[in-house]
Each structure stands twice: as structure tokens, then as C-alpha cells.
Design an enzyme around this catalytic site. Sequence first.
Site, mmCIF file in Angstrom:
data_model
loop_
_atom_site.group_PDB
_atom_site.id
_atom_site.type_symbol
_atom_site.label_atom_id
_atom_site.label_comp_id
_atom_site.label_asym_id
_atom_site.label_seq_id
_atom_site.Cartn_x
_atom_site.Cartn_y
_atom_site.Cartn_z
ATOM 1 N N ASP A 1 11.927 -3.684 -4.575
ATOM 2 C CA ASP A 1 11.745 -2.770 -5.699
ATOM 3 C C ASP A 1 12.965 -1.882 -5.898
ATOM 4 O OD1 ASP A 1 11.072 -1.727 -3.213
ATOM 5 O OD2 ASP A 1 9.664 -0.271 -4.019
ATOM 6 N N LYS B 1 4.963 -1.803 0.299
ATOM 7 C CA LYS B 1 4.100 -1.981 -0.837
ATOM 8 C C LYS B 1 4.874 -1.935 -2.148
ATOM 9 C CE LYS B 1 0.564 0.867 1.465
ATOM 10 N NZ LYS B 1 -0.090 2.173 1.413
ATOM 11 N N ASP C 1 18.198 1.949 -2.049
ATOM 12 C CA ASP C 1 18.698 3.326 -2.118
ATOM 13 C C ASP C 1 19.848 3.445 -1.122
ATOM 14 O OD1 ASP C 1 19.087 6.051 -2.161
ATOM 15 O OD2 ASP C 1 16.986 6.587 -1.981
ATOM 16 N N PHE D 1 14.525 11.354 -7.987
ATOM 17 C CA PHE D 1 13.461 10.786 -7.157
ATOM 18 C C PHE D 1 12.656 9.829 -8.027
ATOM 19 C CE2 PHE D 1 11.716 10.898 -2.970
ATOM 20 C CZ PHE D 1 10.617 10.078 -3.155
HETATM 21 C C1 PRP Z 1 11.142 1.972 0.056
HETATM 22 C C2 PRP Z 1 11.495 0.835 -0.890
HETATM 23 C C3 PRP Z 1 12.537 0.070 -0.132
HETATM 24 C C4 PRP Z 1 13.232 1.135 0.690
HETATM 25 C C5 PRP Z 1 14.549 1.432 0.057
HETATM 26 O O1 PRP Z 1 10.178 1.496 0.932
HETATM 27 O O2 PRP Z 1 10.374 0.064 -1.202
HETATM 28 O O3 PRP Z 1 11.951 -0.898 0.708
HETATM 29 O O4 PRP Z 1 12.373 2.265 0.704
HETATM 30 O O5 PRP Z 1 15.219 2.482 0.679
HETATM 31 P P1 PRP Z 1 16.598 2.364 1.449
HETATM 32 O O6 PRP Z 1 17.528 1.509 0.642
HETATM 33 O O7 PRP Z 1 17.078 3.804 1.502
HETATM 34 O O8 PRP Z 1 16.340 1.826 2.808
HETATM 35 P P2 PRP Z 1 9.238 2.440 1.824
HETATM 36 O O9 PRP Z 1 9.708 2.358 3.253
HETATM 37 O O10 PRP Z 1 9.168 3.794 1.213
HETATM 38 O O11 PRP Z 1 7.818 1.709 1.771
HETATM 39 P P3 PRP Z 1 6.879 1.360 0.495
HETATM 40 O O12 PRP Z 1 7.537 0.201 -0.215
HETATM 41 O O13 PRP Z 1 5.565 0.985 1.090
HETATM 42 O O14 PRP Z 1 6.796 2.580 -0.380
#
Ligand code: PRP
Length: 193
Positions: A114, A57, A117, A166
Amino acid sequence: MLVEKNPDVPANAFGDDIATVLVDEETLHRRIREMAAAVSDRHRGADDDLILVCVLKGAAYFLTDFSRALSIPAQLEFMVVSSYGDAAASSGTVKIIKDLSADIAGRDVVVVEDIVDTGLTLSWLIDNLKTRGPKSVEVVTLLRKPSGEKIHVDCADVGFDVPDEFIVGYGIDYAERYRTLPWVGALDPAVYS
Ligand code: PRP
């Protein structure tokens, strides 16, 4: 572009949970327009419309603003992949919750993210998309957290490098909260520790 902390947090729906604003609305939208111009210039004149893959999302807000700033035709596709659940750190385990509805074989694909990380989610996603035979795959990400990198992911465009905080807001959540903030901020550690 490395962002710095700005402790002036506008009144918001989440009270004192936000410690600092990292990217304010005006800065965010100015950079998104620059990114959309860069992507438009790279793909102008292509035979087919660009396919934008939005990873829900978190990337929903970025996708809608970014796509409306493009000056070339593009089509929207949505995926839901999950690596975090409600936890504050990436597990590295990625699963597809909702897949693309279009065939991307032979097409130019831009993944609209978005935040990068650890890079684990995107690295897995790029490998997955490449198995479908696209003409090209590139990544544009609004935010990148260099301190979190476990796997390097090549990004064609990065909006802002953010510090080791965060991050929440403009689509990004902690335990499904804070996505609706119109800017990017850092959560007060008291909220998640
Ligand atoms: C978050 C974000 C990225 C991912 C990045 O998604 O939107 O897709 O984590 O993290 P990384 O580089 O450590 O893999 P999440 O899985 O939290 O889902 P969301 O977008 O629905 O919040």
C-alpha cells in the site's frame, strides 16, 4: 505521478479528522488499472501463475482491486508483518505475524504494497522472500512517500508519490482507524499530535 492537495473532503465516517483528499476514487482506480496492465504485460506467457504477496492489513484493498484488473493468471498469498504498531512513525523493527502458506521457490513473485515510507518494512521483506529461492521478486506499491525514505527500495511500479503528510484511507490506518475510507487522504495533525 505526484499528487497535490485537494481540500474538498467528501462527507465521511470520520467527520473532520481528514484535512485533505490526496487521491480521489476515480483517479485511484484508473491508476490501479494502468498498474495491473503493466504487470500483466511484463509477465504474460510465463510458465507458472504469478504469485501476489499481499502485505496485510494495509494492502488489502489495493490487492483486491489490482488483482481483479490483471489479464494474466495470478495466485494470492498473504503475509502480516508489523513495523508500526499503533505508533505514527516506523520503528524499523519488523516481525512476521503471519507467514506465506505457499512455497515460492522457482516462482515469479509480486509484492503488492500500500505505501512505502521509510522503506524499512519492504527492504526487510524483500530480503526475507529472496532467501526462499523465488525465480523473481518485484514490488508494486500504490503509494510512495519520497520524503520519508531511509532505505531505497526499487519498485517496478509506483501508483502515486505522496507529500509528507500522515496518509490514511484505502486500507491505510492510524491506530487502526480510517482504513475503510474509499480514497486516500491526509489526517488532520490535530488527531495525532
Ligand atoms: C505500514 C504499511 C507498510 C509499512 C510502510 O504497515 O502498510 O507495510 O507500514 O512503512 P515503511 O516504509 O516506513 O516501513 P504497518 O506496519 O503499519 O501495518 P498495517 O499494514 O497493518 O497497517
